[in-house]
Write an enzyme that holds these catalytic residues in place. Structure first.
Site, PDB file in Angstrom:
ATOM      1  N   ASP A  89      24.660 -15.907 -82.575  1.00 44.89           N
ATOM      2  CA  ASP A  89      24.844 -17.288 -82.613  1.00 44.89           C
ATOM      3  C   ASP A  89      24.453 -17.776 -83.880  1.00 44.89           C
ATOM      4  O   ASP A  89      23.220 -17.540 -84.319  1.00 44.89           O
ATOM      5  CB  ASP A  89      23.843 -17.736 -81.498  1.00 44.89           C
ATOM      6  CG  ASP A  89      23.415 -19.144 -81.392  1.00 44.89           C
ATOM      7  OD1 ASP A  89      24.575 -20.025 -82.023  1.00 44.89           O
ATOM      8  OD2 ASP A  89      23.082 -19.872 -80.340  1.00 44.89           O
ATOM      9  N   HIS A 137      26.044 -25.853 -75.235  1.00 50.21           N
ATOM     10  CA  HIS A 137      25.784 -25.240 -76.376  1.00 50.21           C
ATOM     11  C   HIS A 137      26.945 -24.233 -76.652  1.00 50.21           C
ATOM     12  O   HIS A 137      27.539 -23.636 -75.545  1.00 50.21           O
ATOM     13  CB  HIS A 137      24.471 -24.356 -76.272  1.00 50.21           C
ATOM     14  CG  HIS A 137      24.127 -23.606 -77.678  1.00 50.21           C
ATOM     15  ND1 HIS A 137      24.169 -24.183 -79.010  1.00 50.21           N
ATOM     16  CD2 HIS A 137      23.973 -22.229 -77.947  1.00 50.21           C
ATOM     17  CE1 HIS A 137      24.024 -23.342 -79.927  1.00 50.21           C
ATOM     18  NE2 HIS A 137      23.799 -22.234 -79.418  1.00 50.21           N
ATOM     19  N   CYS A 190      27.043 -27.251 -82.764  1.00 51.08           N
ATOM     20  CA  CYS A 190      26.851 -25.761 -82.544  1.00 51.08           C
ATOM     21  C   CYS A 190      28.677 -25.218 -82.532  1.00 51.08           C
ATOM     22  O   CYS A 190      28.861 -24.217 -82.694  1.00 51.08           O
ATOM     23  CB  CYS A 190      26.350 -25.757 -81.273  1.00 51.08           C
ATOM     24  SG  CYS A 190      26.988 -26.536 -79.887  1.00 51.08           S
TER      25      CYS A 190
END
Length: 226
Positions: free
Chosen positions: A217, A194, A136
């Site tokens: 994202d 995250h 991530c």
């Protein structure tokens, strides 16, 4: 800098940080031990042609080139295309292949990356095959570089004790037997942290109240009920 632009940012300090700064810190770890990783964005290091090629390789362009090109002045559209193209997990010539388990010995361990430039140039050098591997914070770091290179103010956001509710009951469910042993049923998940991006632009489609930082994202998503 132009007040009539959808990505106009009036605060000079914020322009210096979220448009011009080539170095940053990404926060990872867990809620009890937060680690700061240095990251080199390098958005001015001869990357513009790579970023434009990324737009041309996207499924959006391949499906309807005229429509895609006509919308490249819209930051929310460009943000959606780039968030799709940063990861290569959906077979669209994306920049990075995500991997969270198993061995990394044959390719780069995600924890060893410390900047976007080498990743983007390797992607071009390998004829636009996904670079292995990302997680991530790597997806977010590269996404930040590309969007800043294209003139969209962008920052990273880290969240600790993240969770994914797959059955839409707004809770994270864990199951135990009568002896207190954990049962491997249910697909809700939690993890330490995250990282994603926010980009600054106005939202004429939603109204002035929604102008400002917009969530994007690039990490490959798990499906929830399809």
């Amino acid at each position: 800098w132009f007040s009539g632009d959808d990505v106009y940012m009036s605060n000079e300090n914020e322009r210096q940080e979220y448009v011009l700064n080539e170095n940053g810190i990404i926060f990872v770890g867990n809620a009890r031990y937060i680690e700061a990783r240095g990251w080199y964005y390098g958005q001015f290091q001869d990357l513009l042609n790579i970023c434009l090629t990324m737009l041309d390789l996207s499924l959006y362009y391949r499906q309807d080139p005229a429509m895609d090109v006509s919308r490249r002045g819209d930051p929310k559209y460009v943000g959606r295309v780039i968030s799709s193209m940063i990861n290569g997990n959906d077979n669209d010539n994306g920049v990075l292949l995500g991997k969270w388990q198993g061995s990394f010995h044959s390719h780069e361990n995600p924890s060893r990356w410390d900047g976007s430039v080498v990743i983007l140039k390797k992607w071009r050098q390998d004829n636009y095959r996904p670079v292995q591997y990302g997680q991530c914070w790597v997806f977010a770091g590269v996404m930040c570089t590309v969007l800043r290179c294209l003139g969209i103010p962008t920052r990273l956001v880290s969240n600790f004790n993240s969770a994914h509710d797959v059955d839409r009951n707004l809770s994270i469910d864990k199951y135990y037997d009568s002896s207190g042993r954990s049962l491997n049923i249910g697909k809700d998940s939690t993890w330490d942290y995250h990282v994603w991006n926010e980009s600054w632009f106005i939202r004429p489609d939603l109204g002035r109240a929604y102008n400002g930082w917009q969530v994007l994202d690039a990490t490959p998503q798990e499906q929830s009920r399809g």
